[in-house]
Motif scaffolding. Structure first.
Motif, PDB file in Angstrom:
ATOM      1  N   THR A 166       0.834  -1.201   0.000  1.00  0.00           N
ATOM      2  CA  THR A 166       0.000   0.000   0.000  1.00  0.00           C
ATOM      3  C   THR A 166       0.869   1.252   0.000  1.00  0.00           C
ATOM      4  N   LYS A 167       1.920   1.223   0.810  1.00  0.00           N
ATOM      5  CA  LYS A 167       2.840   2.358   0.886  1.00  0.00           C
ATOM      6  C   LYS A 167       3.515   2.598  -0.462  1.00  0.00           C
ATOM      7  N   THR A 168       3.971   1.517  -1.097  1.00  0.00           N
ATOM      8  CA  THR A 168       4.625   1.632  -2.404  1.00  0.00           C
ATOM      9  C   THR A 168       3.642   2.137  -3.459  1.00  0.00           C
ATOM     10  N   ARG A 169       2.432   1.586  -3.443  1.00  0.00           N
ATOM     11  CA  ARG A 169       1.407   2.014  -4.403  1.00  0.00           C
ATOM     12  C   ARG A 169       1.069   3.489  -4.231  1.00  0.00           C
ATOM     13  N   ASN A 170       1.039   3.951  -2.970  1.00  0.00           N
ATOM     14  CA  ASN A 170       0.776   5.362  -2.693  1.00  0.00           C
ATOM     15  C   ASN A 170       1.786   6.247  -3.398  1.00  0.00           C
ATOM     16  N   LYS A 171       3.065   5.901  -3.226  1.00  0.00           N
ATOM     17  CA  LYS A 171       4.125   6.689  -3.859  1.00  0.00           C
ATOM     18  C   LYS A 171       3.993   6.648  -5.373  1.00  0.00           C
ATOM     19  N   GLN A 172       3.756   5.446  -5.905  1.00  0.00           N
ATOM     20  CA  GLN A 172       3.651   5.308  -7.352  1.00  0.00           C
ATOM     21  C   GLN A 172       2.455   6.076  -7.906  1.00  0.00           C
ATOM     22  N   ARG A 173       1.345   6.018  -7.197  1.00  0.00           N
ATOM     23  CA  ARG A 173       0.144   6.730  -7.630  1.00  0.00           C
ATOM     24  C   ARG A 173       0.376   8.238  -7.640  1.00  0.00           C
ATOM     25  N   LEU A 174       1.011   8.761  -6.582  1.00  0.00           N
ATOM     26  CA  LEU A 174       1.267  10.199  -6.498  1.00  0.00           C
ATOM     27  C   LEU A 174       2.251  10.644  -7.574  1.00  0.00           C
ATOM     28  N   VAL A 175       3.359   9.896  -7.696  1.00  0.00           N
ATOM     29  CA  VAL A 175       4.370  10.256  -8.697  1.00  0.00           C
ATOM     30  C   VAL A 175       3.787  10.171 -10.109  1.00  0.00           C
ATOM     31  N   GLY A 176       3.082   9.072 -10.396  1.00  0.00           N
ATOM     32  CA  GLY A 176       2.483   8.902 -11.716  1.00  0.00           C
ATOM     33  C   GLY A 176       1.464   9.971 -12.038  1.00  0.00           C
ATOM     34  N   THR A 177       0.643  10.333 -11.044  1.00  0.00           N
ATOM     35  CA  THR A 177      -0.385  11.361 -11.262  1.00  0.00           C
ATOM     36  C   THR A 177       0.238  12.719 -11.522  1.00  0.00           C
ATOM     37  N   LEU A 178       1.230  13.108 -10.716  1.00  0.00           N
ATOM     38  CA  LEU A 178       1.850  14.429 -10.873  1.00  0.00           C
ATOM     39  C   LEU A 178       2.576  14.542 -12.212  1.00  0.00           C
ATOM     40  N   ILE A 179       3.317  13.492 -12.594  1.00  0.00           N
ATOM     41  CA  ILE A 179       3.993  13.524 -13.897  1.00  0.00           C
ATOM     42  C   ILE A 179       2.963  13.532 -15.021  1.00  0.00           C
ATOM     43  N   GLY A 180       1.911  12.695 -14.875  1.00  0.00           N
ATOM     44  CA  GLY A 180       0.858  12.648 -15.888  1.00  0.00           C
ATOM     45  C   GLY A 180       0.140  13.974 -16.043  1.00  0.00           C
ATOM     46  N   VAL A 181      -0.121  14.652 -14.923  1.00  0.00           N
ATOM     47  CA  VAL A 181      -0.766  15.974 -14.979  1.00  0.00           C
ATOM     48  C   VAL A 181       0.131  16.966 -15.708  1.00  0.00           C
ATOM     49  N   GLY A 182       1.447  16.906 -15.422  1.00  0.00           N
ATOM     50  CA  GLY A 182       2.383  17.798 -16.109  1.00  0.00           C
ATOM     51  C   GLY A 182       2.388  17.571 -17.614  1.00  0.00           C
ATOM     52  N   VAL A 183       2.403  16.289 -18.016  1.00  0.00           N
ATOM     53  CA  VAL A 183       2.368  15.957 -19.442  1.00  0.00           C
ATOM     54  C   VAL A 183       1.049  16.413 -20.067  1.00  0.00           C
ATOM     55  N   GLY A 184      -0.054  16.178 -19.353  1.00  0.00           N
ATOM     56  CA  GLY A 184      -1.372  16.568 -19.863  1.00  0.00           C
ATOM     57  C   GLY A 184      -1.495  18.069 -20.043  1.00  0.00           C
ATOM     58  N   LEU A 185      -1.021  18.841 -19.069  1.00  0.00           N
ATOM     59  CA  LEU A 185      -1.085  20.310 -19.177  1.00  0.00           C
ATOM     60  C   LEU A 185      -0.248  20.802 -20.352  1.00  0.00           C
ATOM     61  N   LEU A 186       0.919  20.197 -20.546  1.00  0.00           N
ATOM     62  CA  LEU A 186       1.783  20.593 -21.663  1.00  0.00           C
ATOM     63  C   LEU A 186       1.100  20.331 -22.999  1.00  0.00           C
ATOM     64  N   LEU A 187       0.455  19.177 -23.136  1.00  0.00           N
ATOM     65  CA  LEU A 187      -0.230  18.843 -24.385  1.00  0.00           C
ATOM     66  C   LEU A 187      -1.426  19.754 -24.629  1.00  0.00           C
ATOM     67  N   LEU A 188      -2.203  20.000 -23.579  1.00  0.00           N
ATOM     68  CA  LEU A 188      -3.386  20.857 -23.734  1.00  0.00           C
ATOM     69  C   LEU A 188      -3.011  22.298 -24.052  1.00  0.00           C
ATOM     70  N   ALA A 189      -1.841  22.734 -23.587  1.00  0.00           N
ATOM     71  CA  ALA A 189      -1.406  24.106 -23.840  1.00  0.00           C
ATOM     72  C   ALA A 189      -0.813  24.287 -25.232  1.00  0.00           C
ATOM     73  N   THR A 190      -0.285  23.217 -25.800  1.00  0.00           N
ATOM     74  CA  THR A 190       0.421  23.339 -27.087  1.00  0.00           C
ATOM     75  C   THR A 190      -0.367  22.805 -28.284  1.00  0.00           C
ATOM     76  N   ILE A 191      -1.356  21.956 -28.036  1.00  0.00           N
ATOM     77  CA  ILE A 191      -2.114  21.351 -29.141  1.00  0.00           C
ATOM     78  C   ILE A 191      -3.581  21.768 -29.039  1.00  0.00           C
ATOM     79  N   GLN A 192      -4.086  22.344 -30.086  1.00  0.00           N
ATOM     80  CA  GLN A 192      -5.475  22.799 -30.100  1.00  0.00           C
ATOM     81  C   GLN A 192      -6.404  21.862 -30.863  1.00  0.00           C
ATOM     82  N   SER A 193      -5.854  21.057 -31.746  1.00  0.00           N
ATOM     83  CA  SER A 193      -6.674  20.182 -32.583  1.00  0.00           C
ATOM     84  C   SER A 193      -7.244  19.034 -31.758  1.00  0.00           C
ATOM     85  N   ALA A 194      -8.578  18.917 -31.745  1.00  0.00           N
ATOM     86  CA  ALA A 194      -9.233  17.842 -30.995  1.00  0.00           C
ATOM     87  C   ALA A 194      -8.885  16.477 -31.584  1.00  0.00           C
ATOM     88  N   THR A 195      -8.749  16.403 -32.885  1.00  0.00           N
ATOM     89  CA  THR A 195      -8.424  15.132 -33.544  1.00  0.00           C
ATOM     90  C   THR A 195      -7.052  14.629 -33.112  1.00  0.00           C
TER      91      THR A 195
END
Length: 698
Positions: free
Chosen positions: A436-465
């Motif tokens: 559970t402790k390991t999963r907690n760390k992985q979930r937090l790290v994965g979410t924060l990195i994923g959010v960073g990647v998602g924000l970068l894509l949404l800011a640079t790409i406008q095409s829905a397709t």
């Protein structure tokens, strides 16, 4: 050469079960959703897509019967859960009661095995999704959900029908590869710059990995009636390969010496480097063969033949220049290496499909007895409804955490996606605190990195397709890694969800903040709930220690019987060997979990590490004598030393102080010379006896 190695890894990855299943799953989700969207039915498309997605999460390796049973149970359970939840979600208090019952009941399915555990957890996730989607027509919603699940399972079962041994081939290839990794790690014993304690510390986790892969092969192979049928050539070939690789692992383990003495005697002769390189080459060939087998490729050219011949000639030269005692030691080591190499060559022939020889009749096994896991029936499930059961204690923890998360979402203004809190809880929470402790760390790290990647894509790409196309790649990445590398799975699914909701909500971004704080809240709840009805590893430590000692005692006893002229039955020997593997692996896994628990300071880590290393040394020494030397060393003194070693172990695992068989250790040591390895075994058991007494004091 580096590019060739990278190319091989990429090829193996693209052909692996993880990736091909992920590709099939992604297509299975996309096609019906895309079709329904094209027909102008977006609500139905979303519901069918959720049904397909959740059904895909229940899939695990297994026989065709396993998959059929899992599919049937999932379809019935999911439809029932969806129907009840769809009608209850508008009534918060009623939904809270339903969540309590469903969480407790569905999580208790883990008592029936891993497959049912996954189904139960996914059923809880289904209820949480429904709370978030808030369907207005419960029966219609459940029917569409059921349709998506049925479509997925039909595709999955068709694949099993077309390629019945696919999962088994993957398991066998992974077992061979894990054996190669273990063999490569053993080269460190011939490097006098690496402390021996570090060598044992490094190979013990690999032993656990090999045992895990061997258990997976046994489970898939021995329970598969189609594979075990004598007339099935593919199944019998896989059986031969599995038997050969397990026997090979034993031979690798038995190349055991007094490494301290070995390093001292041959540190400046070049023998250490020669032996290390020979072992490394054999490990590389084994690794190459495992990859070729899974990719279904024929015989690969041997790239190291000339080097092996050169190294062998150098080793022969060193042997000629050594003293008689040292020459004898090196000659014995060379014989072991030659034996292992010949077995690897034979295994490679089997893997490449060139060996059609039948299994020898004198090696007939009662294969069912080698199965560790015995599935429980639904009638046995009721016996787990007790606080003494770890399954029930975990189910209570999960239920309390989920209901608390649900109540929090109802009371506090956490937004439209507060159900992510409960999703995080069921994804993160596991029976063991350490996981559970390991999963907690992985979930937090994965979410924060994923959010960073998602924000970068949404800011640079406008095409829905373009964004949708990228989200599909992320979905493929999620299905590829979420079982094997959880943190990567989270990193892929987070931007995929962000992109989908961004387009679905009319390009709103407020949900991104909700995603982050809901994940933080869910991880916090899951970690706090780990202290509710906990099952700490330290409480089972004494039992784990005794189980390891009992397994090694039984194995050492088989050596004593051989020394006294008795020959253990072939099946009995295989069971004893497997029992030692399993107990050592179980202890190692429990010890690793203990290291992450808050009470680890209450145990002696150094003593436990020494206990592990000594038991591995003991097994290796005993196995080496059973397979190589015992038949030629039936003298009284060796029997006496073995008997005294048994007595040392007996004093640890029993409260009675029984003397060793016939009190042979009291006889005059001058009668016959004792073998060095027998004295080494006695020394190991004497230290284990002392170490056990120290651990018991703690």
């Amino acid at each position: 050469m580096k590019w060739l190695a990278v190319k091989k890894k990429i090829s193996y990855f693209l052909s692996s079960e993880f990736f091909t299943d992920a590709l099939r799953t992604t297509i299975s989700i996309i096609l019906p959703v895309w079709t329904l969207f094209a027909l102008g039915k977006p609500q139905i498309a979303v519901t069918v897509g959720v049904g397909t997605l959740l059904a895909s999460l229940t899939e695990a390796s297994g026989t065709s019967n396993d998959k059929k049973t899992g599919s049937l149970v999932s379809i019935i359970l999911f439809f029932f859960a969806a129907l009840v939840t769809s009608f209850c979600w508008p009534y918060p208090w009623l939904m809270g009661i339903v969540m309590f019952i469903f969480c407790l009941g569905f999580s208790m399915l883990s008592a029936l095995g891993n497959r049912f555990s996954i189904i139960g957890t996914t059923a809880i996730a289904l209820c949480i999704f429904i709370i978030g989607l808030k369907p207005h027509n419960g029966f219609e919603f459940s029917a569409y959900l059921l349709t998506g699940g049925i479509c997925y399972y039909i595709i999955s079962l068709i694949q099993v029908w077309l390629w019945p041994f696919r999962s088994l081939r993957q398991a066998v290839a992974e077992c061979v590869n894990a054996t190669a990794l273990y063999m490569k790690a053993r080269t460190s014993f011939y490097n006098y710059n690496i402390p021996l304690e570090n060598c044992y510390h490094n190979i013990i986790p690999l032993h656990t990995l090999v045992n895990e892969k061997q258990e997976a092969v046994r489970d898939l192979l021995l329970r598969d009636k189609l594979a075990m049928h004598p007339d099935n050539k593919n199944g019998q070939r896989l059986l031969k390969i599995a038997t050969q690789v397990i026997d090979l692992y034993e031979r690798i383990t038995t190349v055991h010496f007094d490494y301290q003495h070995f390093r001292k005697e041959f540190g400046f002769t070049g023998a250490l480097e020669i032996v290390s390189r020979l072992v490394e080459i054999m490990a590389l060939e084994l690794e190459q063969a495992s990859h070729a087998f899974y990719l279904n490729r024929k015989n690969q050219p041997d790239l190291h033949t000339n080097e092996i011949e050169y190294l062998e000639s150098r080793l022969n030269y060193v042997i000629e220049k050594e003293s008689p005692a040292n020459a004898l030691l090196l000659h014995g080591l060379k014989q072991n290496i030659d034996d292992i190499n010949s077995r690897i060559q034979q295994l490679k022939t089997m893997l490449y499909g060139e060996d059609q020889l039948p299994v020898a009749e004198d090696e007939a096994l009662t294969y069912e007895s080698l199965l560790t896991y015995q599935p429980q029936t639904f009638t046995q499930l009721k016996s787990h409804f007790s606080l003494k059961s770890p399954v029930f204690r975990f189910s209570l923890r999960l239920t309390i955490a989920c209901v608390f998360g649900y109540c929090l979402g109802q009371i506090l203004p956490l937004g439209n996606y507060s159900y992510w809190i409960m999703l995080t809880v069921i994804i993160v929470m596991k029976p063991a605190y350490s996981i559970t402790k390991t999963r907690n760390k992985q979930r937090l790290v994965g979410t924060l990195i994923g959010v960073g990647v998602g924000l970068l894509l949404l800011a640079t790409i406008q095409s829905a397709t373009v964004l949708i196309a990228i989200s599909l790649v992320f979905l493929l990445g999620f299905y590829t890694f979420y079982r094997s590398r959880f943190v990567l799975g989270v990193m892929f699914i987070t931007p995929m969800v962000m992109i989908t909701l961004h387009i679905y909500s009319g390009r709103q971004t407020v949900f991104i903040i909700e995603r982050v704080y809901d994940t933080l809240i869910g991880c916090g709840i899951a970690l706090a709930a780990s202290y509710v009805f906990p099952v700490w590893e330290k409480h089972g430590l004494s039992d784990n220690i005794k189980e390891v000692l009992k397994a090694n005692y039984a194995y050492l006893e088989s050596l004593y019987e051989q020394l006294t002229g008795q020959q253990p039955a072939f099946n009995d020997y295989k069971l004893l060997r497997k029992n030692v593997y399993t107990k050592l692996a179980n202890f190692s896994a429990a010890f690793q979990r203990l290291l992450q628990e808050p009470h680890k300071a209450e145990v002696s880590i150094e003593r436990l590490q020494r206990f592990q290393a000594l038991n591995h040394q003991l097994y290796g020494s005993v196995a080496s004598l059973i397979l190589h030397d015992a038949n030629s060393q039936h003298n009284v003194q060796n029997q006496a030393l073995t008997a005294e070693a048994l007595h040392n172990l007996q004093s640890c695992i029993s409260t009675t102080d029984e003397p060793p068989p016939d009190s042979l250790y009291n006889q005059d040591s001058s009668i016959e010379p004792a073998g060095t390895q027998f004295r080494n075994i006695l020394n190991i058991t004497a230290e284990l006896k002392h170490l056990y007494a120290e651990l018991e004091k703690r």
